[in-house]
Design an enzyme around this catalytic site. Structure first.
Site, mmCIF file in Angstrom:
data_model
loop_
_atom_site.group_PDB
_atom_site.id
_atom_site.type_symbol
_atom_site.label_atom_id
_atom_site.label_comp_id
_atom_site.label_asym_id
_atom_site.label_seq_id
_atom_site.Cartn_x
_atom_site.Cartn_y
_atom_site.Cartn_z
ATOM 1 N N GLY A 191 22.690 18.388 24.443
ATOM 2 C CA GLY A 191 22.834 16.973 24.100
ATOM 3 C C GLY A 191 22.832 16.776 22.586
ATOM 4 O O GLY A 191 22.615 17.722 21.818
ATOM 5 N N LEU B 17 17.143 18.649 35.913
ATOM 6 C CA LEU B 17 15.995 17.739 35.974
ATOM 7 C C LEU B 17 16.027 16.827 37.202
ATOM 8 O O LEU B 17 15.046 16.133 37.475
ATOM 9 C CB LEU B 17 15.918 16.905 34.699
ATOM 10 C CG LEU B 17 15.547 17.673 33.423
ATOM 11 C CD1 LEU B 17 15.616 16.753 32.211
ATOM 12 C CD2 LEU B 17 14.154 18.291 33.524
ATOM 13 N N THR C 85 21.737 9.235 30.168
ATOM 14 C CA THR C 85 21.975 8.301 29.052
ATOM 15 C C THR C 85 23.212 7.416 29.245
ATOM 16 O O THR C 85 23.558 6.663 28.335
ATOM 17 C CB THR C 85 22.117 9.070 27.722
ATOM 18 O OG1 THR C 85 23.123 10.071 27.886
ATOM 19 C CG2 THR C 85 20.816 9.710 27.297
ATOM 20 N N TYR D 108 18.902 1.592 33.002
ATOM 21 C CA TYR D 108 18.546 2.684 32.077
ATOM 22 C C TYR D 108 17.199 2.397 31.398
ATOM 23 O O TYR D 108 16.298 3.239 31.408
ATOM 24 C CB TYR D 108 19.660 2.842 31.042
ATOM 25 C CG TYR D 108 19.303 3.698 29.852
ATOM 26 C CD1 TYR D 108 19.246 5.086 29.944
ATOM 27 C CD2 TYR D 108 19.017 3.113 28.611
ATOM 28 C CE1 TYR D 108 18.918 5.861 28.840
ATOM 29 C CE2 TYR D 108 18.693 3.886 27.508
ATOM 30 C CZ TYR D 108 18.636 5.259 27.622
ATOM 31 O OH TYR D 108 18.307 6.024 26.525
ATOM 32 N N TRP E 128 20.174 3.799 19.044
ATOM 33 C CA TRP E 128 21.557 3.942 18.559
ATOM 34 C C TRP E 128 21.810 5.343 17.985
ATOM 35 O O TRP E 128 22.245 5.499 16.840
ATOM 36 C CB TRP E 128 21.874 2.871 17.515
ATOM 37 C CG TRP E 128 21.738 1.450 17.987
ATOM 38 C CD1 TRP E 128 21.077 0.977 19.092
ATOM 39 C CD2 TRP E 128 22.259 0.280 17.332
ATOM 40 N NE1 TRP E 128 21.169 -0.390 19.156
ATOM 41 C CE2 TRP E 128 21.881 -0.844 18.095
ATOM 42 C CE3 TRP E 128 23.000 0.080 16.172
ATOM 43 C CZ2 TRP E 128 22.229 -2.149 17.737
ATOM 44 C CZ3 TRP E 128 23.338 -1.219 15.805
ATOM 45 C CH2 TRP E 128 22.963 -2.312 16.589
HETATM 46 N N1 LIG Z 1 21.998 8.027 22.669
HETATM 47 C C1 LIG Z 1 21.343 6.939 22.274
HETATM 48 O O1 LIG Z 1 21.934 6.018 21.682
HETATM 49 C C2 LIG Z 1 19.860 6.810 22.514
HETATM 50 C C3 LIG Z 1 19.219 5.618 22.121
HETATM 51 C C4 LIG Z 1 17.845 5.512 22.336
HETATM 52 C C5 LIG Z 1 17.151 6.545 22.920
HETATM 53 N N2 LIG Z 1 17.805 7.664 23.307
HETATM 54 C C6 LIG Z 1 17.038 8.735 23.947
HETATM 55 O O2 LIG Z 1 17.066 9.851 23.077
HETATM 56 C C7 LIG Z 1 17.066 11.059 23.848
HETATM 57 C C8 LIG Z 1 18.212 11.937 23.432
HETATM 58 O O3 LIG Z 1 19.428 11.266 23.683
HETATM 59 P P1 LIG Z 1 20.847 11.904 23.334
HETATM 60 O O4 LIG Z 1 21.655 10.837 22.704
HETATM 61 O O5 LIG Z 1 20.682 13.212 22.634
HETATM 62 O O6 LIG Z 1 21.410 12.147 24.797
HETATM 63 P P2 LIG Z 1 22.722 12.949 25.250
HETATM 64 O O7 LIG Z 1 23.509 13.418 24.082
HETATM 65 O O8 LIG Z 1 23.391 12.099 26.267
HETATM 66 O O9 LIG Z 1 22.099 14.223 25.926
HETATM 67 C C9 LIG Z 1 21.357 14.098 27.084
HETATM 68 C C10 LIG Z 1 21.183 15.471 27.667
HETATM 69 O O10 LIG Z 1 20.496 15.293 28.898
HETATM 70 C C11 LIG Z 1 20.959 16.283 29.745
HETATM 71 N N3 LIG Z 1 20.837 15.928 31.145
HETATM 72 C C12 LIG Z 1 21.343 14.844 31.793
HETATM 73 N N4 LIG Z 1 21.088 14.954 33.103
HETATM 74 C C13 LIG Z 1 20.397 16.109 33.277
HETATM 75 C C14 LIG Z 1 19.865 16.776 34.399
HETATM 76 N N5 LIG Z 1 19.991 16.294 35.655
HETATM 77 N N6 LIG Z 1 19.223 17.940 34.200
HETATM 78 C C15 LIG Z 1 19.099 18.467 32.962
HETATM 79 N N7 LIG Z 1 19.587 17.884 31.862
HETATM 80 C C16 LIG Z 1 20.244 16.719 32.026
HETATM 81 C C17 LIG Z 1 22.423 16.493 29.425
HETATM 82 O O11 LIG Z 1 22.696 17.837 29.745
HETATM 83 P P3 LIG Z 1 24.149 18.507 29.801
HETATM 84 O O12 LIG Z 1 24.748 18.297 28.446
HETATM 85 O O13 LIG Z 1 23.853 19.929 30.044
HETATM 86 O O14 LIG Z 1 24.875 17.790 30.867
HETATM 87 C C18 LIG Z 1 22.480 16.185 27.956
HETATM 88 O O15 LIG Z 1 22.554 17.361 27.204
HETATM 89 C C19 LIG Z 1 17.080 10.608 25.312
HETATM 90 O O16 LIG Z 1 15.771 10.556 25.794
HETATM 91 C C20 LIG Z 1 17.624 9.196 25.254
HETATM 92 O O17 LIG Z 1 17.178 8.420 26.340
HETATM 93 C C21 LIG Z 1 19.143 7.833 23.099
#
Ligand SMILES: NC(=O)c1ccc[n+]([C@@H]2O[C@H](COP(=O)([O-])OP(=O)(O)OC[C@H]3O[C@@H](n4cnc5c(N)ncnc54)[C@H](OP(=O)(O)O)[C@@H]3O)[C@@H](O)[C@H]2O)c1
Length: 312
Positions: free
Chosen positions: A28, A54, A79, A142, A167
């Site tokens: 991710g 997960l 996400t 979410y 973000w």
């Molecule tokens: N993106 C945002 O804007 C944002 C904002 C606020 C908070 N957050 C939080 O920040 C954290 C990091 O977000 P991010 O942007 O880095 O997210 P991301 O790029 O969407 O990455 C999420 C990762 O979760 C993994 N995942 C999803 N389903 C899964 C499963 N069933 N089993 C194992 N892994 C799984 C995916 O794995 P694969 O790649 O292998 O599919 C992906 O690598 C998260 O907790 C998110 O809620 C994000």
């Protein structure tokens, strides 16, 4: 949230321990950056959805027991904010059940769990930056599943750090920066929401701040009499803008040849851009606690964006 039986400097976080760090979601945006920043703290066992699903509670529990980490870092999450509205059970499994299991296993191993949550736990009312203990009121599936994930971790009684951010963008994955860079090459004009206010946050800054916090906790210089730091922290780049302001900054800073600086960016209210999941208008997070407890001040979002674009 705190458990009474832990000593001020628990053995698993001692500088004498060789840490084994279980990292989820290593493909991710944030997981990718954490893989590098955590490497200086110990052995990183980096897993992705192919090697640790997960959504499979029993497998997660067994894998954590087999790996026996001293620190678990969990950036993995469901996400897809709009898709979650029609897949609430899938979001619940990954964002609520799985963090709860990681927390139960962390408690069993006396390990530390580092987890990430979101500005979407709040209802977006008002204009003041949200503090960690403000009342939550998520507007979408979410946000609800992420809030329930926080609560499952707190209920498990493990040592934990929950970093709420907003973000998130970076040089890989699916995010606003990469979408804008593409659209600014394809369209003559773009309508962008201008009434949601928050802080764009570079995944690399989050990963570096996480490693800095952890290095403080394992440092031999840490004063054993210091209060236990476990709990929720807000962690975003400093400052605020709207999605429209973020898009303008991307346009202004992106100096690549194919970029068309004349694309007209039209500000619109959220009401003109309906999405399956409702978003909060006020996504400002107050980072004061992170600074008070760990002395960490995040750089402003414009500086982070400029550095990130230098690497795109
Ligand atoms: N993106 C945002 O804007 C944002 C904002 C606020 C908070 N957050 C939080 O920040 C954290 C990091 O977000 P991010 O942007 O880095 O997210 P991301 O790029 O969407 O990455 C999420 C990762 O979760 C993994 N995942 C999803 N389903 C899964 C499963 N069933 N089993 C194992 N892994 C799984 C995916 O794995 P694969 O790649 O292998 O599919 C992906 O690598 C998260 O907790 C998110 O809620 C994000």
């Amino acid at each position: 949230m705190m458990t009474a039986h832990h000593s001020p400097l628990p053995a698993p976080l001692s500088s004498l321990t060789i840490h084994r760090i279980l990292l989820t979601g290593a493909r991710g945006q944030l997981g990718w950056e954490l893989r590098r920043t955590l490497a200086c703290l110990g052995e990183v066992v980096a897993l992705d959805s192919g090697t640790m699903n997960l959504a499979d509670a029993a497998v997660v529990r067994q894998q954590v027991r087999d790996i026996a980490p001293t620190i678990i870092v969990n950036p993995a999450a469901y996400t897809a904010v709009d898709k979650a509205e029609r897949e609430p059970e899938a979001a619940h499994m990954v964002n609520t059940i799985a963090p709860g299991i990681l927390a139960e296993e962390a408690a069993r191993l006396d390990a530390l769990l580092v987890h990430y949550s979101t500005d979407y736990v709040f209802d977006g009312s008002g204009t003041a930056p949200w503090r960690e203990d403000d009342a939550c009121g998520p507007l979408n599936v979410y946000g609800t599943t992420k809030l329930e994930g926080e609560r499952a971790i707190q209920a498990a009684g493990c040592r934990h750090l929950i970093f709420r951010t907003s973000w998130v963008y970076g040089t890989r994955g699916s995010n606003f920066l990469l979408t804008m860079r593409r659209l600014l090459r394809e369209r003559p004009e773009l309508k962008i929401v201008a009434d949601q206010i928050g802080a764009p946050t570079w995944s690399r800054d989050l990963a570096e701040a996480t490693a800095q916090v952890l290095s403080q906790l394992v440092s031999p210089a840490r004063d054993a009499s210091q209060a236990e730091p476990w709990g929720i922290y807000h962690m975003t780049n400093a400052g605020e803008t709207s999605w429209h302001g973020f898009a303008e900054a991307i346009q202004a800073l992106d100096e690549s040849d194919e970029m068309d600086a004349s694309v007209h960016l039209i500000p619109i209210p959220s009401s003109e851009y309906p999405t399956p999941a409702k978003r909060p208008l006020n996504s400002r997070l107050d980072n004061g606690k992170l600074e008070r407890v760990f002395g960490l001040r995040m750089q402003d979002w414009q500086g982070a964006l400029a550095l990130c674009l230098g690497r795109c």
